[in-house]
Design a protein around this motif. Structure first.
Motif, PDB file in Angstrom:
ATOM      1  N   ASN A  97       3.521  50.150  36.621  1.00 29.53           N
ATOM      2  CA  ASN A  97       4.701  49.360  36.262  1.00 29.53           C
ATOM      3  C   ASN A  97       5.935  49.887  36.988  1.00 29.53           C
ATOM      4  N   ALA A  98       7.024  49.133  36.819  1.00 25.67           N
ATOM      5  CA  ALA A  98       8.335  49.582  37.292  1.00 25.67           C
ATOM      6  C   ALA A  98       9.112  49.985  36.049  1.00 25.67           C
ATOM      7  N   SER A  99       9.897  51.036  36.162  1.00 25.92           N
ATOM      8  CA  SER A  99      10.638  51.480  34.976  1.00 25.92           C
ATOM      9  C   SER A  99      12.018  51.961  35.353  1.00 25.92           C
ATOM     10  N   GLY A 100      12.857  52.056  34.330  1.00 25.95           N
ATOM     11  CA  GLY A 100      14.151  52.690  34.485  1.00 25.95           C
ATOM     12  C   GLY A 100      14.000  54.155  34.098  1.00 25.95           C
ATOM     13  N   GLY A 101      14.618  55.040  34.851  1.00 28.17           N
ATOM     14  CA  GLY A 101      14.505  56.472  34.566  1.00 28.17           C
ATOM     15  C   GLY A 101      15.556  56.905  33.549  1.00 28.17           C
ATOM     16  N   VAL A 170      16.140  41.274  28.679  1.00 27.47           N
ATOM     17  CA  VAL A 170      17.391  41.888  29.144  1.00 27.47           C
ATOM     18  C   VAL A 170      17.151  43.366  29.419  1.00 27.47           C
ATOM     19  N   TYR A 171      17.937  43.938  30.318  1.00 31.15           N
ATOM     20  CA  TYR A 171      17.934  45.387  30.459  1.00 31.15           C
ATOM     21  C   TYR A 171      18.671  45.965  29.257  1.00 31.15           C
ATOM     22  N   GLU A 172      18.547  47.262  29.064  1.00 30.82           N
ATOM     23  CA  GLU A 172      19.089  47.901  27.876  1.00 30.82           C
ATOM     24  C   GLU A 172      20.607  48.091  27.997  1.00 30.82           C
ATOM     25  N   THR A 173      21.232  48.316  26.873  1.00 33.88           N
ATOM     26  CA  THR A 173      22.639  48.729  26.897  1.00 33.88           C
ATOM     27  C   THR A 173      22.667  50.249  27.055  1.00 33.88           C
ATOM     28  N   LEU A 187      11.220  57.246  30.241  1.00 31.46           N
ATOM     29  CA  LEU A 187      11.138  56.054  31.098  1.00 31.46           C
ATOM     30  C   LEU A 187      11.262  54.839  30.195  1.00 31.46           C
ATOM     31  N   VAL A 188      11.792  53.746  30.728  1.00 32.15           N
ATOM     32  CA  VAL A 188      11.885  52.536  29.911  1.00 32.15           C
ATOM     33  C   VAL A 188      11.455  51.331  30.718  1.00 32.15           C
ATOM     34  N   GLY A 189      10.720  50.418  30.060  1.00 33.27           N
ATOM     35  CA  GLY A 189      10.263  49.215  30.739  1.00 33.27           C
ATOM     36  C   GLY A 189       9.870  48.146  29.747  1.00 33.27           C
ATOM     37  N   MET A 190       9.297  47.065  30.264  1.00 31.70           N
ATOM     38  CA  MET A 190       9.006  45.891  29.430  1.00 31.70           C
ATOM     39  C   MET A 190       7.521  45.528  29.449  1.00 31.70           C
ATOM     40  N   SER A 191       6.673  46.511  29.606  1.00 31.27           N
ATOM     41  CA  SER A 191       5.240  46.176  29.714  1.00 31.27           C
ATOM     42  C   SER A 191       4.384  47.362  29.277  1.00 31.27           C
ATOM     43  N   VAL A 212       9.701  54.660  39.141  1.00 33.07           N
ATOM     44  CA  VAL A 212      11.088  54.663  38.662  1.00 33.07           C
ATOM     45  C   VAL A 212      11.930  53.912  39.691  1.00 33.07           C
ATOM     46  N   THR A 213      12.296  52.676  39.342  1.00 29.56           N
ATOM     47  CA  THR A 213      12.992  51.833  40.330  1.00 29.56           C
ATOM     48  C   THR A 213      14.504  51.973  40.252  1.00 29.56           C
ATOM     49  N   ASN A 214      14.986  52.527  39.146  1.00 29.37           N
ATOM     50  CA  ASN A 214      16.442  52.641  38.963  1.00 29.37           C
ATOM     51  C   ASN A 214      16.723  53.662  37.865  1.00 29.37           C
ATOM     52  N   ALA A 215      17.947  54.182  37.891  1.00 31.58           N
ATOM     53  CA  ALA A 215      18.391  54.993  36.761  1.00 31.58           C
ATOM     54  C   ALA A 215      18.674  54.022  35.611  1.00 31.58           C
ATOM     55  N   ALA A 216      18.287  54.383  34.389  1.00 32.34           N
ATOM     56  CA  ALA A 216      18.454  53.480  33.241  1.00 32.34           C
ATOM     57  C   ALA A 216      19.943  53.180  33.017  1.00 32.34           C
ATOM     58  N   ALA A 217      20.190  52.112  32.264  1.00 32.18           N
ATOM     59  CA  ALA A 217      21.558  51.595  32.082  1.00 32.18           C
ATOM     60  C   ALA A 217      22.518  52.690  31.617  1.00 32.18           C
ATOM     61  N   LYS A 223      24.924  48.173  38.714  1.00 31.97           N
ATOM     62  CA  LYS A 223      24.384  47.217  37.747  1.00 31.97           C
ATOM     63  C   LYS A 223      22.898  47.011  38.013  1.00 31.97           C
ATOM     64  N   LEU A 224      22.143  46.701  36.967  1.00 39.39           N
ATOM     65  CA  LEU A 224      20.702  46.520  37.134  1.00 39.39           C
ATOM     66  C   LEU A 224      20.386  45.069  37.505  1.00 39.39           C
ATOM     67  N   GLU A 225      19.495  44.931  38.499  1.00 39.86           N
ATOM     68  CA  GLU A 225      19.090  43.591  38.941  1.00 39.86           C
ATOM     69  C   GLU A 225      17.597  43.579  39.198  1.00 39.86           C
ATOM     70  N   GLU A 228      16.456  44.208  42.732  1.00 45.05           N
ATOM     71  CA  GLU A 228      16.490  45.624  43.118  1.00 45.05           C
ATOM     72  C   GLU A 228      15.193  46.326  42.673  1.00 45.05           C
ATOM     73  N   VAL A 229      14.750  45.948  41.472  1.00 42.17           N
ATOM     74  CA  VAL A 229      13.505  46.516  40.930  1.00 42.17           C
ATOM     75  C   VAL A 229      12.321  46.121  41.809  1.00 42.17           C
ATOM     76  N   SER A 230      12.244  44.826  42.149  1.00 45.32           N
ATOM     77  CA  SER A 230      11.139  44.344  42.982  1.00 45.32           C
ATOM     78  C   SER A 230      11.191  44.983  44.363  1.00 45.32           C
TER      79      SER A 230
HETATM   80  N1  HPA Z   1      14.771  48.826  31.951  1.00 43.32           N
HETATM   81  C1  HPA Z   1      13.715  48.070  31.561  1.00 43.32           C
HETATM   82  N2  HPA Z   1      12.738  47.701  32.380  1.00 43.32           N
HETATM   83  C2  HPA Z   1      12.819  48.085  33.660  1.00 43.32           C
HETATM   84  C3  HPA Z   1      13.884  48.867  34.142  1.00 43.32           C
HETATM   85  C4  HPA Z   1      14.922  49.248  33.233  1.00 43.32           C
HETATM   86  O1  HPA Z   1      15.894  49.934  33.581  1.00 43.32           O
HETATM   87  N3  HPA Z   1      13.651  49.086  35.471  1.00 43.32           N
HETATM   88  C5  HPA Z   1      12.488  48.452  35.762  1.00 43.32           C
HETATM   89  N4  HPA Z   1      11.980  47.870  34.679  1.00 43.32           N
END
Ligand code: HPA
Length: 251
Positions: A97-101, A170-173, A187-191, A212-217, A223-225, A228-230
């Protein structure tokens, strides 16, 4: 409807990681629409086709793209690739998966092993299971320690982290990320979490591999997009291919 051929290992490729499938097993893919209980993914970066063939000599099913709760799917549909893999004889499943760190020591752009999870989706694939043994499934070790050791042997730089699986979309606050961190998430993700539980119910060994595709919110100024994750997924495709080849060869 088509049934997947018999195989030993299944791999699910997450956001932006789909394109590795055709380099791993360059056969004609089966679209999800012709597989029982599946549907075409609506999330960008998720192809929606099953690739089958021998990977390093091991018969393997590669699900390029997954189905998520946030697309409006029932839990049963989200975990259908796991069920199909089990019916096809797979005893091992690699969930990527892809996740936020959340843990800053897990570098953005790198892979991490999932050591455990927090299922925060509010649902569970075992809802409605009447059999007591199945219903009260032990989840002490969802992510197989032996497989993680194999993965670390294949790539000694791999760190481990706890993955929090949320419903999204939605991404997290930033406040939610602080909460998740306090709860023990790295790590945080939706799957992934529902698929991992279903695989354990079916007695399959599970390995979780998170990019880890991005630093978490709130942990960086950007900003998370989803694009960018893909894109981060596509950039990591070569490394993922090498890692999966080594891993499957050693299973
Ligand atoms: N949050 C949730 N899901 C994600 C993230 C994130 O920051 N990055 C990739 N998937």
């Amino acid at each position: 409807m088509t049934s997947p051929p018999q195989a030993r290992v299944a791999i699910v490729l997450g956001s932006g990681l789909s394109e590795v499938a055709r380099t791993l097993v360059p056969a004609e893919p089966i679209p999800y629409s012709s597989l029982e209980g599946m549907a075409a993914p609506t999330a960008g970066g998720h192809e929606g086709a099953l690739y089958t063939g021998k990977l390093e000599g091991v018969p393997t099913l590669i699900f390029a793209g997954r189905l998520h709760l946030y697309e409006g799917h029932e839990v049963t549909r989200v975990v259908q690739p796991v069920r199909l893999a089990h019916e096809a004889g797979c005893d091992t499943i690699i969930l990527t998966n892809a996740s936020g760190g959340i843990d800053p020591s897990l570098p953005v752009g790198g892979f991490a092993l999932i050591s455990d999870h927090l299922n925060l989706t509010g649902t569970n694939p075992l809802l409605g299971h009447a059999d007591t043994g199945t219903r009260f499934l032990d989840l002490t070790e969802v992510y197989d320690a032996e497989l993680r050791a194999l993965a670390r042997a294949a790539d000694p730089t791999l760190k481990e982290g706890v993955y929090a699986g949320l419903i999204g979309p939605v991404y997290e606050t930033p406040a939610e990320i602080r909460m998740l961190r306090a709860m023990g998430a790295d790590l945080v993700g939706m799957s992934t979490v529902l698929e991992a539980i279903e695989a354990r119910r079916l007695g399959m060994r599970v390995l979780g591999l998170s990019l880890v595709t991005n630093a978490a919110a709130g942990l960086s100024s950007t900003k998370l997009e989803h694009e960018e994750v893909s894109a981060a997924g596509r950039a990591a495709a070569g490394r993922l291919e090498g890692l999966l080849r080594k891993l499957v060869a050693d299973l």
